[in-house]
Write an enzyme that holds these catalytic residues in place. Structure first.
Site, PDB file in Angstrom:
ATOM      1  N   HIS A 114      -9.076   9.656 -11.625  1.00 56.33           N
ATOM      2  CA  HIS A 114      -8.014   8.849 -12.247  1.00 56.33           C
ATOM      3  C   HIS A 114      -8.429   8.426 -13.655  1.00 56.33           C
ATOM      4  O   HIS A 114      -7.640   8.508 -14.599  1.00 56.33           O
ATOM      5  CB  HIS A 114      -7.740   7.582 -11.427  1.00 56.33           C
ATOM      6  CG  HIS A 114      -7.172   7.828 -10.076  1.00 56.33           C
ATOM      7  ND1 HIS A 114      -7.716   7.273  -8.947  1.00 56.33           N
ATOM      8  CD2 HIS A 114      -6.097   8.540  -9.672  1.00 56.33           C
ATOM      9  CE1 HIS A 114      -7.003   7.642  -7.893  1.00 56.33           C
ATOM     10  NE2 HIS A 114      -6.011   8.411  -8.307  1.00 56.33           N
ATOM     11  N   LYS A 124       2.149   4.708   2.585  1.00 61.28           N
ATOM     12  CA  LYS A 124       0.714   4.450   2.653  1.00 61.28           C
ATOM     13  C   LYS A 124       0.456   2.984   2.972  1.00 61.28           C
ATOM     14  O   LYS A 124       1.182   2.111   2.530  1.00 61.28           O
ATOM     15  CB  LYS A 124       0.044   4.772   1.316  1.00 61.28           C
ATOM     16  CG  LYS A 124       0.159   6.210   0.876  1.00 61.28           C
ATOM     17  CD  LYS A 124      -0.522   6.398  -0.469  1.00 61.28           C
ATOM     18  CE  LYS A 124      -0.376   7.806  -0.983  1.00 61.28           C
ATOM     19  NZ  LYS A 124      -0.988   7.970  -2.302  1.00 61.28           N
TER      20      LYS A 124
END
Length: 162
Positions: free
Chosen positions: A18, A43
């Site tokens: 990321h 999630k």
């Protein structure tokens, strides 16, 4: 013309992959907002929104023109409300493409004010995902090559409490 972009996700936790995409994005855009989704529909995050924001802010502290914030709701709504003309999405492998393509098309259907840009990580990060990092950490594996020291400590603390 100033072009600002957002890099949305759950970042549960933020990984070096990321971080790599954020560093690439600031070379392309004037301002990048790392937008951390509070409550993703599919999630259940390991870390709270505040913990994920704090970890991402720490990991990206030295990167100029980057802001880290949490958000709730549709990504395109957040982008429009904050005058962010581009949504950055990462593609690690061909398997990511179909989902990301559908998501980009849905976002385009919802608004024509926001474009999607796909970036690929540096080769050494292509296999890293937050879910794999969490799993390796919970099973006692070494994750130091995949996350910042702050994130590693948070994962080890979580494992030790489990």
């Amino acid at each position: 013309m100033t072009v600002s972009a957002m890099y949305p996700g759950t970042f549960d936790p933020i990984t070096l992959g990321h971080e790599d995409l954020v560093r690439r994005a600031v070379r392309l855009f004037d301002h990048v907002v790392v937008a951390i989704a509070e409550n993703p529909s599919s999630k259940e995050p390991m870390f709270s929104l505040d913990e994920r924001v704090a970890m991402a802010a720490d990991a990206l502290a030295g990167v100029e023109r980057v802001e880290v914030t949490g958000y709730l709701g549709l990504t395109v709504d957040f982008a429009r409300e904050h005058d962010l003309g581009v949504i950055i999405r990462g593609l690690r492998a061909v398997s990511d493409f179909e989902y990301e393509f559908q998501l980009a098309n849905m976002n385009r259907h919802l608004t024509d004010e926001v474009e999607t840009a796909f970036l690929t990580p540096t080769e050494k990060y292509t296999f890293i995902s937050s879910s794999l990092v969490r799993e390796v950490a919970m099973l006692g594996g070494d994750i130091s090559e995949f996350v910042s020291p702050t994130v590693r400590k948070a994962l080890m603390d979580r494992r030790n409490r489990a």
